[in-house]
Write a protein that holds these residues in place. Structure first.
Motif, short mmCIF file in Angstrom:
data_model
loop_
_atom_site.label_atom_id
_atom_site.label_comp_id
_atom_site.label_asym_id
_atom_site.label_seq_id
_atom_site.Cartn_x
_atom_site.Cartn_y
_atom_site.Cartn_z
N ASP A 101 0.81 -1.22 0.00
CA ASP A 101 0.00 0.00 0.00
C ASP A 101 0.84 1.27 0.00
O ASP A 101 0.31 2.36 0.11
N GLY A 102 2.14 1.15 -0.10
CA GLY A 102 2.98 2.33 -0.16
C GLY A 102 3.33 2.89 1.20
O GLY A 102 4.04 3.88 1.31
N GLY A 103 2.83 2.28 2.27
CA GLY A 103 3.15 2.77 3.61
C GLY A 103 4.56 2.38 4.04
O GLY A 103 5.25 1.63 3.36
N ASN A 104 4.97 2.87 5.16
CA ASN A 104 6.29 2.56 5.70
C ASN A 104 6.13 1.50 6.78
O ASN A 104 5.65 1.80 7.87
N PRO A 105 6.53 0.25 6.50
CA PRO A 105 6.33 -0.81 7.49
C PRO A 105 7.15 -0.61 8.76
O PRO A 105 6.73 -1.02 9.83
N GLY A 106 8.30 0.05 8.67
CA GLY A 106 9.11 0.29 9.86
C GLY A 106 8.42 1.25 10.82
O GLY A 106 8.37 1.02 12.03
N ALA A 107 7.87 2.32 10.26
CA ALA A 107 7.14 3.28 11.10
C ALA A 107 5.89 2.64 11.68
O ALA A 107 5.56 2.85 12.86
N TYR A 108 5.20 1.86 10.87
CA TYR A 108 3.99 1.17 11.34
C TYR A 108 4.31 0.26 12.52
O TYR A 108 3.63 0.29 13.56
#
Length: 156
Positions: A101-108
């Protein structure tokens, strides 16, 4: 003369493990240019299970630290266990998601961990300032987590 309070590290061991896990996830995300989602979520899941295992010796006991401001007792331990197991389950379910989805998995992953830390602080707080600090940690991480989805069309 200033009075010092002793810190019982066994009582805050689950929180210490979660903080270390959150920092490790952030470091892994920073170190690798494109850290795989499963690696970051796997680190988060392992850290939450490790924090749960660190909290097992506290089950059924009443212990406090920071001069009685934070406690592990019959009220806080079930909430801590629920939060930690829910965090592990969230990481496992998030790693199964196939869509990018284009999100940042590390920040999530890091923000989920810090939300859980805030919830655990709230559960173990024995005074109003402790509850407030836990609420602030939880809400700041949650606001940032909600903000990470802003540019995506699905989050509108």
């Amino acid at each position: 003369m200033m009075q010092t309070t002793s810190i019982d590290w066994g009582v805050i061991a689950p929180l210490t493990v979660l903080v270390a896990t959150g920092l490790l996830v952030l470091l892994a995300d920073l170190s690798f240019s494109a850290a795989p989602r499963r690696l970051l979520y796997g680190l988060g899941a392992v850290g939450s299970v490790a924090a749960f295992l660190a909290s097992l010796p506290l089950a059924g006991q009443t212990e406090s630290t920071f001069g009685g401001s934070y406690a592990s007792d019959g009220f806080s331990w079930p909430f801590d266990a629920l939060l930690l197991l829910t965090l592990a389950l969230t990481f496992l379910l998030s790693s199964l998601r196939k869509a990018e989805d284009g999100g940042n998995p590390g920040a999530y992953a890091a923000l989920l961990i810090f939300c859980t830390i805030g919830g655990a602080i709230m559960a173990g707080a024995t005074d109003l300032i402790g509850i407030f600090i836990g609420l602030e940690v939880l809400s700041l991480a949650l606001y940032a987590l909600a903000g990470t989805g802003y540019p995506r069309r699905a989050s509108a």
